[in-house]
Design an enzyme around this catalytic site. Sequence first.
Site, PDB file in Angstrom:
ATOM      1  N   GLU A 105      -4.497 -16.930  26.819  1.00  0.00           N
ATOM      2  CA  GLU A 105      -4.268 -15.956  27.903  1.00  0.00           C
ATOM      3  C   GLU A 105      -5.292 -16.133  29.025  1.00  0.00           C
ATOM      4  O   GLU A 105      -4.955 -16.003  30.206  1.00  0.00           O
ATOM      5  CB  GLU A 105      -4.318 -14.540  27.326  1.00  0.00           C
ATOM      6  CG  GLU A 105      -3.171 -14.307  26.357  1.00  0.00           C
ATOM      7  CD  GLU A 105      -3.196 -12.937  25.717  1.00  0.00           C
ATOM      8  OE1 GLU A 105      -4.081 -12.692  24.882  1.00  0.00           O
ATOM      9  OE2 GLU A 105      -2.345 -12.110  26.068  1.00  0.00           O
ATOM     10  N   GLU A 125      -1.257 -14.699  17.425  1.00  0.00           N
ATOM     11  CA  GLU A 125      -1.386 -13.253  17.207  1.00  0.00           C
ATOM     12  C   GLU A 125      -0.387 -12.733  16.171  1.00  0.00           C
ATOM     13  O   GLU A 125      -0.699 -11.839  15.385  1.00  0.00           O
ATOM     14  CB  GLU A 125      -1.177 -12.489  18.521  1.00  0.00           C
ATOM     15  CG  GLU A 125      -2.360 -12.540  19.469  1.00  0.00           C
ATOM     16  CD  GLU A 125      -2.317 -13.716  20.425  1.00  0.00           C
ATOM     17  OE1 GLU A 125      -1.584 -14.690  20.143  1.00  0.00           O
ATOM     18  OE2 GLU A 125      -3.001 -13.660  21.458  1.00  0.00           O
TER      19      GLU A 125
END
Length: 684
Positions: A105, A125
Site C-alpha cells: 500500500e 492480509e
Amino acid sequence: MTDPISSETHGDIRIIWSDNPPVNAISAAVRQGLVREIEAAESDDAVNAVVIACKGRTFFAGADITEFGKPPIMPWLPEVVDRIEACTKPVVAAIHGTALGGGCEIALGCHYRVALPSAKMGFPEVNLGLLPGAGGTQRAPRVGGVELALQMATTGKPISAQQAYDHGLVDRLIEGDLLQHAVAFAEEVKDIRPLPKSSERQDKVDGVDPSVFEDYKKANAKLFRGDIAPQANLDCIKAATEMPYDKGVMVERTKFMELMSGPQARARQYFFFAERKAAKIDGVDESVEPREIKRVGVIGAGTMGGGISMNFLSAGIPVTIVEMNQDALDRGTGIMLKNYQSTAKKGRMTEEQVGQAMGLLKPSLNFEDLGECDLIIEAVYENMDVKKEIFTRLDGIAKPGAILASNTSYLDVNEIASVTSRPQDVLGLHFFSPANIMKLLEVVRGDKTADDVLVTAMALAKKIRKVAVVAGVCYGFIGNRMLIPRQLQAEKLLLEGATPEQVDRVHVAFGMPMGPFQMADLAGVDIGWHRDPSRIDSIRDALCAIDRWGQKKGAGFYDYDENRRPSPSEKVQAIIDDFAAKKGVEKRDISDQEIVERTLYTMVNEGAKILEEGKAQRASDVDVVWVYGYGWPVYRGGPMHWADAEGLDKIVEGLKRQESRLGEDWSYSQLLLDKAEAGEKFTR
Ligand code: 3HC
C-alpha cells in the site's frame, strides 16, 4: 530505541531509508519517521524528488502485526500512505524482497514504483483475517485492474515483479543496483506534473461489469467457504468500481474494523505466530549447529517413500532410494516422474527442472548404497518387527553421524531406536500423505535423540518447505492420536442413529475439508485393519470384511460411481443397523450439536492430555499440526485455540453432558478440567 527511518540526499533526490529488521514491519516509529521525512523533503527547496527504500532483506513486509490489538499509536497507516501520495514532489518506491500488505500500500501511495525482478508484491492480509486497510483495496484495482486486485487480495498470494510490471503496478524493472537506478528514475520524472496519483485514476475501475465479481466468486468458491475475509476484500474492490475513491476508502475502513474485531481475524493472527513458534525447540540451545545433509536415503519406493524423496529432490538434495525388487523400484520412480510431469503441465515447473530433480535420484536395489547417505528415512509399512529389522541392518551400514529416521505414523520410536547402537541419531520424521504436497512434518523426538539431530530435522524441514512440529513419543504422536477419539465417537454415533452423511456434513459445515467418514474412505478404511474377515468387532471391520475399503475399491462408508462421486449406501446403513441391533444399541435422533461435542470436544480433551504428558511443546503446536496436517480451518485457529474461544468451561460442560455415551475407556484430561475451573486458556 534507534530511529528506524533516516534520510540522505543524492544531488536533488532525497532518499528515505527504513531500517527495521527483520522485515521492515511498519511499526509506529516507521510511520512517524516516514511522515516526518516526507514533510522535511517537501519543505526543502534543494530536493526535487524522493525515493523510499528499505535496508535489509526486504521492502516493508506489512503493518507490524505485534501492534494489533494494542491501543493505536498515531499516525495510522492510511494517513501515512495518503501523506506520501499528497507530497508535492514525486515519490518513487524502490522495491526489493517482498512489498506486502501495508508495504504494497505504501508502494501504491508513491507516485512511481521501480523493482528488482526478484521482488514480489502482495496482499497477505486475508491470511490474517483482514483486508488491505490503508487504501489498498481502492488503489490496487485503479492501478492494476480489478481482476488482479481480486486475485491478490482474496488469495493472499504475492505476484512476481514481472506480473506487477505487466499489470502496471510497477513502472520499471531494474537490473543491477536498485538504489542507483531508483535515483536515476527519480531524476527522469522529477519535473513531470501533474503527479500520477493512484487514488485519482479511474480508467481501470470505470465501466466494470458487476458480473465480474459474481463470476470470480463462482470460479473460486472454495476460498469463500466459511471464511469471511475474502468476501470483505471482494466487497471493497467492488466498491472501488461503484463509488469515488473517498467513499470507497470509507467502506474499506468500516469493513477493516469489523474484521479486525472479529474472532476469525483473532484466530488467524494467533496462528501466524503459532506457526513461527513451532520452529523453536524447547530446551535446545540456539548455538547447536545442524549436521550437514548432502545426500538423503529413502527405504521404500511406495507412495510415501516416493513422495518423501520428491521433497528433497525438489530442493536440490540428491536421494538414494532403495527397494527390494526392480518392479517396485520402477513403479515407484515412474510415479515420481509422472507427478513431476503433471506439475510441469500445470506450468508450475519447467521440463528442465523436472530433468534436474529426477537427475538427482539414484534408484537402487542394494541396501549397502545407503552407506553414502547423511540422513536415511525408512518408509516401509507399519510393522514393528519389520522396522526393527531394517534399523538393525541400517546400524551396520550407515556412516557414523548419519541420522536414521522412521516415517512411522504410530509406532514407538524409542523401541525402534533401541535396536541400534546409536539411539541418539534416531528420530521419527512423520510425513503426511501425499508427502510431496502436505506441508506438515511431525518431528518425533525419542528419549535419546541428540539435540543436533533435532536441529537438523527442523532446519531441513524449512529447506524442503515443510512446517515442522516437534512431538514426543506416544501412540499416533500429536495428529493421529487426536484422530482416535474422534473416530471412535463418530462410529458410536452411527450405531446410535447418526448417518455417515450427517457426521460428515457437520464437520464440513464446521470448516473441515471433509468429515471423518469421507476421510476414512479416502485414506483407506482398511488402514490398521487386522485382516481377519471373520473377526468383526466394529463397523469398520464389517466393511473391510466385504471389501469396502474406501475409494480405491469404489465402496467404503459411501458408494462411489466411476467418477468417484459418493452417494449414501443402503448396504452400509443395513450393516450399521444390524451391528447396532446385535450390540443392543437403541437408535435415537442425534443433534448436530451432539456430533460437535462428541467428535470435536473429545479431540480437545485428547489434545490437553498430549500437553499434560509433555508430548507437544505447546498448545499452539497442536493447532499447527491440525491446520497443516488435517485441514482444520485456520480461521478457527486450530482445536486448542478454538476451545479457548468457545470457553473451556463450555467444553467441559459439553463433555459432561455426553459422559455416559463416551464409552468405558473415556477419561478427562486433568489439565482441561483445571484450566476450565480456573477460567484459564490453553493459548494466548
Ligand atoms: N509484523 C511483525 N513481525 C513480523 C511481520 C509483521 N508484519 N512479518 C514477519 N514478522 C516477524 C516474524 O514473526 C518473525 O519473527 P521471529 O523471528 O521472532 O519468529 C520474523 O519477522 C521473520 O519472519 P519469517 O520467519 O516469516 O521470515 P521469512 O523470511 O520466512 O518470511 C515474510 C518473510 C515473507 C515477510 C513473512 O514474514 C510474512 O509473510 N510476513 C507477514 C506479512 C504480512 O502478513 N503482512 C501484512 C500485514 S497486515 C497489514 O499490512 C495491514 C495493512 O493492510 C493495514
